[in-house]
Design an enzyme around this catalytic site. Structure first.
Site, PDB file in Angstrom:
ATOM      1  N   THR A 111       0.840  -1.205   0.000  1.00  0.00           N
ATOM      2  CA  THR A 111       0.000   0.000   0.000  1.00  0.00           C
ATOM      3  C   THR A 111       0.865   1.241   0.000  1.00  0.00           C
ATOM      4  OG1 THR A 111      -0.012   0.171   2.412  1.00  0.00           O
ATOM      5  CG2 THR A 111      -1.838  -1.016   1.402  1.00  0.00           C
ATOM      6  N   ASP A 112       0.297   2.340  -0.503  1.00  0.00           N
ATOM      7  CA  ASP A 112       0.849   3.624  -0.118  1.00  0.00           C
ATOM      8  C   ASP A 112       0.487   3.800   1.348  1.00  0.00           C
ATOM      9  OD1 ASP A 112       2.057   6.098  -0.159  1.00  0.00           O
ATOM     10  OD2 ASP A 112       1.152   6.691  -2.060  1.00  0.00           O
ATOM     11  N   TRP A 113       1.170   4.709   2.026  1.00  0.00           N
ATOM     12  CA  TRP A 113       1.052   4.807   3.477  1.00  0.00           C
ATOM     13  C   TRP A 113      -0.321   5.343   3.883  1.00  0.00           C
ATOM     14  CZ3 TRP A 113       4.876   2.519   1.828  1.00  0.00           C
ATOM     15  CH2 TRP A 113       5.937   2.074   2.611  1.00  0.00           C
ATOM     16  N   GLY A 114      -1.128   4.448   4.475  1.00  0.00           N
ATOM     17  CA  GLY A 114      -2.467   4.828   4.899  1.00  0.00           C
ATOM     18  C   GLY A 114      -3.516   4.656   3.819  1.00  0.00           C
ATOM     19  N   ALA A 115      -3.229   3.864   2.790  1.00  0.00           N
ATOM     20  CA  ALA A 115      -4.147   3.728   1.656  1.00  0.00           C
ATOM     21  C   ALA A 115      -5.059   2.509   1.753  1.00  0.00           C
ATOM     22  CB  ALA A 115      -3.355   3.668   0.350  1.00  0.00           C
TER      23      ALA A 115
END
Length: 727
Positions: A258-262
């Site tokens: 994931t992108d961070w927090g996605a």
């Protein structure tokens, strides 16, 4: 009790050693299968989510290491705290800052892309990173996108050809490249939730090809999902994009990060292809239970779903299998090299890429090159002449061991000249996520700049954008197409006192140029990294002949850009969704097809020499599916100095059943020629690459008929046209 603990420890150690001894000569698949059988469900899930800002857990009792990653794509980011976004304060984490990917793309040189990846991979390996989070290949759709400088331009073919060697170079070091952001993350504004709607044709023809090339030709070991939604599902757990296209159709065998927090949903994350969840809680364990790592979507919530039978444990096994395969390629690969850091070779690579990526846009009366032996006064005006650009931009920030400024490079090369400098304007301090005005007096800065411009023989205005918030920076988009901080007005005043003025643009985006007809020269320099000033001085002095080409079109005005031609719903959307109404007509496809004249065309770039295409031919005139078109042309350097030119081959479907662009880039080759030298250049194009994506058939379709092959040195400068027939 103490003896029992020692016995348990020894048994664990022996079983761990036996495991790797037994599997030493077995295939990786067999090794992975044996490891998975020994893992508990909790251990499996721990491998599928973060344990810190930039790492995920291993399994200590089996000797399985942690996975460590770092932001890229232009260098290895400074070390970050375990649980916060603060810098860790290390003193040994300075890196080589390589030029931004827009610069790499502007080189039109895949060989340089390989050198870039190899050098970056060596630095990541030395810093003990297993994954470097880059490169980025999202398509340049609007010049307002704050993150365009991290990507490879507006054309899917160019991005595809440039991303593959970068991946090969990185991964030779036993470090995984992580191509991002999959997919349609074409703006920063509302990136965390905007829902993108577009046709299958636009998706397959424009936005997917570079990712497909990364997987099928680059054999990339990891991919990062995007923040946004596509057709109602978030990209990091999107059934259509991940399960169908990425993992089934393309047979991707790596890890989707994931992108961070996605990540947004446990069940979708489990079932729709996410492998490794990062950054869900931005405060880690430090302030709230809610964001603790065990409460990530793929941690305890998923554990409960598996234990209840709602999700089969085999789903988790498939994720762990991918993560272990990544480990056998990286941190469990005992033969991978050791890497190196900040070597002269790396600085040389950074300088070479910068030299070839710089684009000469205007050169009236041969203003450039400037004679370094001449005794004269040069006024270097602009904050960008001294501002460190590697520091900002969001996650691509770097702590470089050195960054030679444009002013420093000019002073060093032009020793016979008197160099005067004035800031002229000021942007304020660089703070991520905030716009802070400068405390310096704007009028005083302006007056000082005009004063030194009036007494100089020539003026070099070093302006453009920077990596502050609302400029070229992650987190949001630009607010205006114009130059910020009063630069247009300042340039206007400088031109009143000195007509002998040229502009050095530092930016990762196109900008509005109301002064384009008044200045003598324009040089587009991007963000050039550690060797910025040296590379710039190399080109300004003529030590290096510029050969960069624009990887995206420069519109005259923002409304000429395709994404901005259909109102708010097209860009930036209504806050909930947006529609890509320009469809496949992105960049030069839009300008050429709609007959809108750009300020500077895709593929354009001047040289200190001149080149002539004298002949062009193909191996035959009729082709069928599966054939390869062999195009050849003769290029001659008719100028007085050695230089490089990029032959670009565009294709036009003369009569199609669907709308097709007037031109589509299908091949290019960079060639080096001495003064007076001629070379025959051969380029191959598979006939199947002339197909379009059929929305009805849900597949690629090659229609019979005539096709034009257009050979030139930019999308607007076509020298030769050849007509072929496809059965």
């Amino acid at each position: 009790m103490k003896k029992l603990s020692i016995v348990i420890f020894l048994i664990t150690l022996i079983s761990s050693n036996e495991l790797f001894a037994q599997t030493n000569n077995e295939s990786v698949d067999n090794k992975i299968e044996k490891i998975i059988k020994q893992l508990t469900l909790k251990e499996k899930l721990d491998m599928c989510h973060a344990q810190s800002k930039f790492s995920s857990k291993g399994v200590a009792r089996l000797g399985i290491p942690e996975l460590w990653m770092s932001d890229g794509p232009h260098g290895v980011r400074t070390e970050i705290d375990w649980d916060t976004w603060s810098h860790a304060g290390w003193t040994n984490d300075s890196c080589t800052a390589f030029p931004a990917l827009t610069c790499l793309a502007a080189s039109f040189n895949p060989d340089l892309s390989y050198k870039y990846g190899k050098a970056l991979g060596e630095e990541a390996r030395y810093r003990k990173k297993d994954i470097i989070l880059g490169p980025g290949v999202n398509i340049y759709r609007t010049p307002l996108n704050g993150r365009n400088f991290e990507y490879m331009g507006e054309d899917p073919y160019l991005a595809s050809k440039m991303v593959v060697p970068y991946i090969h170079g990185v991964q030779e070091n036993g470090v995984a490249a992580c191509v991002k952001h999959y997919v349609l993350n074409n703006q920063e504004h509302w990136r965390d939730h905007i829902n993108v709607e577009l046709s299958d044709r636009a998706l397959y023809e424009i936005y997917l090809p570079a990712f497909k090339a990364a997987v099928q030709e680059g054999h990339v070991w990891s991919l990062m999902g995007a923040y946004n939604q596509v057709r109602g599902q978030y990209c990091c757990h999107n059934e259509f994009l991940v399960n169908k296209i990425l993992k089934k159709d393309w047979e991707f065998d790596g890890v989707l990060v994931t992108d961070w927090g996605a990540t947004h949903d446990t069940k979708q994350a489990a079932l729709y292809g996410l492998d490794l969840e990062m950054g869900t809680g931005t405060d880690g364990l430090t302030s709230s239970l809610k964001n603790a790592y065990d409460n990530y979507f793929m941690a305890n919530p998923l554990l409960k779903m598996v234990e209840s039978g709602e999700i089969n444990e085999s789903v988790i096994d498939e994720k762990v299998e991918r993560i272990l395969r990544l480990m056998f390629r990286t941190n469990m690969n005992k033969t991978r090299p050791f890497g190196s850091m900040n070597s002269q070779q790396h600085f040389d690579v950074a300088r070479e890429i910068a030299q070839e990526g710089i684009v000469l846009l205007k050169n009236k009366n041969k203003f450039f090159p400037i004679d370094p032996e001449k005794v004269q006064t040069i006024a270097v005006i602009g904050e960008n002449a001294t501002k460190m650009m590697s520091l900002g931009g969001g996650s691509s920030e770097l702590k470089t061991i050195h960054e030679i400024s444009p002013l420093e490079g000019i002073q060093k090369r032009f020793k016979n000249a008197t160099i005067l400098h004035a800031m002229g304007y000021a942007s304020g301090p660089s703070v991520y996520g905030k716009v802070i005005d400068s405390k310096l007096n704007a009028d005083s800065l302006k007056n000082e700049a005009i004063k030194i411009a009036a007494k100089a023989d020539i003026v070099l205005f070093v302006g453009g954008l920077n990596k502050n918030h609302h400029q070229d920076c992650e987190g949001d988009d630009r607010k205006s197409f114009s130059l910020p901080f009063g630069q247009d007005d300042l340039l206007s005043e400088i031109l009143k006192v000195n007509k002998n003025t040229a502009v050095v643009l530092v930016s990762g985006n196109a900008v509005k140029m109301p002064w384009v007809n008044q200045v003598k020269g324009i040089v587009q320099t991007w963000y050039l990294g550690s060797e910025s000033g040296n590379a710039l001085a190399d080109v300004l002095s003529g030590d290096v002949n510029p050969s960069g080409k624009l990887p995206f079109s420069f519109p005259v005005k923002l409304e000429d850009n395709a994404a901005h031609s259909f109102g708010e719903i097209s860009y930036p959307g209504d806050g909930t969704k947006q529609e890509y109404k320009e469809d496949i007509l992105v960049g030069y496809r839009w300008f050429d097809t709609k007959k809108i004249k750009p300020l500077y065309a895709f593929g354009f770039g001047l040289s200190y020499s001149e080149f002539d295409m004298t002949k062009a031919s193909v191996n035959k005139k009729e082709y069928k599916s599966g054939d390869v078109i062999s195009v050849s042309c003769e290029m001659k350097n008719t100028g007085k100095v050695k230089g490089k030119e990029v032959i670009q081959v565009y294709v036009n479907d003369v009569k199609s059943s669907v709308l097709r662009p007037l031109k589509e880039l299908k091949a290019f080759k960079k060639v080096s020629l001495n003064s007076g030298e001629s070379k025959t250049v051969n380029i191959e194009i598979p006939v199947n690459k002339l197909a379009f994506y059929d929305d009805v058939k849900k597949d690629w379709k090659l229609e019979p008929g005539q096709f034009k092959l257009m050979l030139g040195t930019s999308s607007k400068n076509i020298s030769k046209t050849i007509i072929i027939e496809v059965e």
